[in-house]
Design a protein around this motif. Structure first.
Motif, mmCIF file in Angstrom:
data_model
loop_
_atom_site.group_PDB
_atom_site.id
_atom_site.type_symbol
_atom_site.label_atom_id
_atom_site.label_comp_id
_atom_site.label_asym_id
_atom_site.label_seq_id
_atom_site.Cartn_x
_atom_site.Cartn_y
_atom_site.Cartn_z
ATOM 1 N N PHE A 63 0.827 -1.197 0.000
ATOM 2 C CA PHE A 63 0.000 0.000 0.000
ATOM 3 C C PHE A 63 0.870 1.259 0.000
ATOM 4 O O PHE A 63 0.623 2.197 -0.761
ATOM 5 N N HIS A 64 1.908 1.283 0.831
ATOM 6 C CA HIS A 64 2.807 2.442 0.896
ATOM 7 C C HIS A 64 3.652 2.574 -0.376
ATOM 8 O O HIS A 64 3.983 3.683 -0.797
ATOM 9 N N ARG A 65 3.993 1.459 -1.010
ATOM 10 C CA ARG A 65 4.720 1.523 -2.288
ATOM 11 C C ARG A 65 3.839 2.141 -3.370
ATOM 12 O O ARG A 65 4.291 2.951 -4.174
ATOM 13 N N ILE A 66 2.550 1.763 -3.381
ATOM 14 C CA ILE A 66 1.604 2.342 -4.345
ATOM 15 C C ILE A 66 1.450 3.839 -4.084
ATOM 16 O O ILE A 66 1.458 4.643 -5.025
ATOM 17 N N CYS A 67 1.338 4.215 -2.820
ATOM 18 C CA CYS A 67 1.227 5.644 -2.466
ATOM 19 C C CYS A 67 2.462 6.412 -2.925
ATOM 20 O O CYS A 67 2.352 7.521 -3.460
ATOM 21 N N GLN A 68 3.636 5.830 -2.726
ATOM 22 C CA GLN A 68 4.870 6.499 -3.144
ATOM 23 C C GLN A 68 4.927 6.626 -4.666
ATOM 24 O O GLN A 68 5.306 7.666 -5.196
ATOM 25 N N PHE A 69 4.533 5.593 -5.372
ATOM 26 C CA PHE A 69 4.494 5.658 -6.831
ATOM 27 C C PHE A 69 3.568 6.791 -7.278
ATOM 28 O O PHE A 69 3.902 7.572 -8.169
ATOM 29 N N TYR A 70 2.407 6.897 -6.638
ATOM 30 C CA TYR A 70 1.448 7.941 -6.997
ATOM 31 C C TYR A 70 2.005 9.335 -6.682
ATOM 32 O O TYR A 70 1.844 10.263 -7.476
ATOM 33 N N ARG A 71 2.698 9.478 -5.553
ATOM 34 C CA ARG A 71 3.328 10.767 -5.226
ATOM 35 C C ARG A 71 4.342 11.153 -6.306
ATOM 36 O O ARG A 71 4.411 12.303 -6.722
ATOM 37 N N LEU A 72 5.125 10.180 -6.728
ATOM 38 C CA LEU A 72 6.108 10.448 -7.778
ATOM 39 C C LEU A 72 5.413 10.836 -9.089
ATOM 40 O O LEU A 72 5.871 11.739 -9.794
ATOM 41 N N ALA A 73 4.308 10.173 -9.394
ATOM 42 C CA ALA A 73 3.564 10.501 -10.608
ATOM 43 C C ALA A 73 2.981 11.914 -10.518
ATOM 44 O O ALA A 73 3.011 12.671 -11.495
ATOM 45 N N LEU A 74 2.477 12.290 -9.351
ATOM 46 C CA LEU A 74 1.977 13.658 -9.169
ATOM 47 C C LEU A 74 3.107 14.660 -9.335
ATOM 48 O O LEU A 74 2.937 15.704 -9.971
ATOM 49 N N LEU A 75 4.255 14.338 -8.765
ATOM 50 C CA LEU A 75 5.423 15.204 -8.882
ATOM 51 C C LEU A 75 5.832 15.355 -10.349
ATOM 52 O O LEU A 75 6.162 16.447 -10.803
ATOM 53 N N MET A 76 5.761 14.267 -11.078
ATOM 54 C CA MET A 76 6.121 14.269 -12.493
ATOM 55 C C MET A 76 5.221 15.222 -13.288
ATOM 56 O O MET A 76 5.669 15.891 -14.209
ATOM 57 N N PRO A 101 4.049 -3.658 -13.674
ATOM 58 C CA PRO A 101 4.260 -2.691 -14.762
ATOM 59 C C PRO A 101 2.982 -2.311 -15.511
ATOM 60 O O PRO A 101 2.829 -1.169 -15.925
ATOM 61 N N TYR A 102 2.057 -3.258 -15.672
ATOM 62 C CA TYR A 102 0.807 -2.963 -16.369
ATOM 63 C C TYR A 102 -0.065 -2.011 -15.550
ATOM 64 O O TYR A 102 -0.694 -1.102 -16.100
ATOM 65 N N ALA A 103 -0.101 -2.220 -14.238
ATOM 66 C CA ALA A 103 -0.867 -1.332 -13.360
ATOM 67 C C ALA A 103 -0.253 0.066 -13.361
ATOM 68 O O ALA A 103 -0.976 1.065 -13.415
ATOM 69 N N MET A 104 1.079 0.138 -13.323
ATOM 70 C CA MET A 104 1.750 1.445 -13.350
ATOM 71 C C MET A 104 1.403 2.178 -14.642
ATOM 72 O O MET A 104 1.071 3.369 -14.624
ATOM 73 N N LYS A 105 1.479 1.463 -15.752
ATOM 74 C CA LYS A 105 1.190 2.066 -17.055
ATOM 75 C C LYS A 105 -0.251 2.566 -17.104
ATOM 76 O O LYS A 105 -0.530 3.659 -17.613
ATOM 77 N N ARG A 106 -1.154 1.790 -16.566
ATOM 78 C CA ARG A 106 -2.565 2.174 -16.568
ATOM 79 C C ARG A 106 -2.808 3.413 -15.711
ATOM 80 O O ARG A 106 -3.538 4.323 -16.108
ATOM 81 N N VAL A 107 -2.179 3.462 -14.524
ATOM 82 C CA VAL A 107 -2.328 4.631 -13.654
ATOM 83 C C VAL A 107 -1.783 5.875 -14.340
ATOM 84 O O VAL A 107 -2.415 6.941 -14.332
ATOM 85 N N LEU A 108 -0.608 5.767 -14.949
ATOM 86 C CA LEU A 108 -0.015 6.917 -15.643
ATOM 87 C C LEU A 108 -0.905 7.372 -16.800
ATOM 88 O O LEU A 108 -1.048 8.566 -17.053
ATOM 89 N N HIS A 109 -1.525 6.413 -17.487
ATOM 90 C CA HIS A 109 -2.442 6.744 -18.579
ATOM 91 C C HIS A 109 -3.684 7.466 -18.039
ATOM 92 O O HIS A 109 -4.137 8.465 -18.622
ATOM 93 N N LEU A 110 -4.239 6.968 -16.933
ATOM 94 C CA LEU A 110 -5.405 7.618 -16.323
ATOM 95 C C LEU A 110 -5.073 9.040 -15.895
ATOM 96 O O LEU A 110 -5.875 9.965 -16.085
ATOM 97 N N MET A 111 -3.880 9.222 -15.325
ATOM 98 C CA MET A 111 -3.467 10.557 -14.894
ATOM 99 C C MET A 111 -3.306 11.491 -16.088
ATOM 100 O O MET A 111 -3.708 12.652 -16.033
ATOM 101 N N LYS A 112 -2.704 10.992 -17.138
ATOM 102 C CA LYS A 112 -2.468 11.807 -18.339
ATOM 103 C C LYS A 112 -3.783 12.291 -18.939
ATOM 104 O O LYS A 112 -3.883 13.414 -19.432
ATOM 105 N N ASN A 113 -4.814 11.455 -18.881
ATOM 106 C CA ASN A 113 -6.110 11.796 -19.456
ATOM 107 C C ASN A 113 -7.045 12.525 -18.494
ATOM 108 O O ASN A 113 -8.119 12.956 -18.896
ATOM 109 N N SER A 114 -6.635 12.664 -17.254
ATOM 110 C CA SER A 114 -7.442 13.374 -16.266
ATOM 111 C C SER A 114 -7.200 14.880 -16.387
ATOM 112 O O SER A 114 -6.061 15.312 -16.549
ATOM 113 N N PRO A 115 -8.251 15.686 -16.307
ATOM 114 C CA PRO A 115 -8.068 17.136 -16.453
ATOM 115 C C PRO A 115 -7.174 17.753 -15.368
ATOM 116 O O PRO A 115 -6.468 18.717 -15.621
ATOM 117 N N ASN A 116 -7.196 17.177 -14.169
ATOM 118 C CA ASN A 116 -6.357 17.713 -13.086
ATOM 119 C C ASN A 116 -5.156 16.817 -12.773
ATOM 120 O O ASN A 116 -4.473 17.028 -11.780
#
Length: 133
Positions: A63-76, A101-116
């Motif tokens: 859970f904390h690894r997922i949170c850290q990945f998301y923080r890094l994606a927000l930072l990106m 890797p597939y979940a990471m790719k999907r999250v990054l794709h969702l973020m890219k397509n999200s208005p915020n």
């Protein structure tokens, strides 16, 4: 986060990631500062982390690894510019954390397509738990 050292390690990883494109944008610094405040890291310690890069500790809990990945994606995304080096590095970090890797790719794709550029917490977790089946 369990220990103070884990919090420091988390911030060190984020600072290193923010500097991957060669500069620290004001919005990236502000985001890092907010994370430091949330983790209750003193401002002087936070500033020293920019000079002193130590070992990054592996986060044991998924859970904390997922949170850290998301923080890094927000930072990106917070500076408004997606650098190729950031995309490569975030995938490398996620794989080193043992994330799918597939979940990471999907999250990054969702973020890219999200208005915020954000993803709801339940959606984030469901993307990673889907991959367990």
């Amino acid at each position: 986060m369990d220990s103070y050292q884990e919090k420091i390690s988390l911030l060190q990883e984020m600072i290193g990631f923010a500097l991957i494109d060669g500069e620290l944008h004001d919005r990236e610094y502000d985001f890092l500062e907010m994370v430091a405040m949330e983790l209750e890291i003193e401002k002087t310690v936070f500033h020293k982390l920019f000079e002193n890069r130590g070992e990054v500790t592996v986060i044991k809990d998924e859970f904390h690894r997922i949170c850290q990945f998301y923080r890094l994606a927000l930072l990106m995304h917070c500076d408004g510019v997606l650098h190729e080096a950031e995309q490569i590095k975030i995938n490398e970090i996620g794989i080193n954390m043992g994330l799918n890797p597939y979940a990471m790719k999907r999250v990054l794709h969702l973020m890219k397509n999200s208005p915020n550029r954000m993803v709801e917490g339940d959606v984030l977790l469901s993307v990673f738990t889907e991959q367990h089946n």
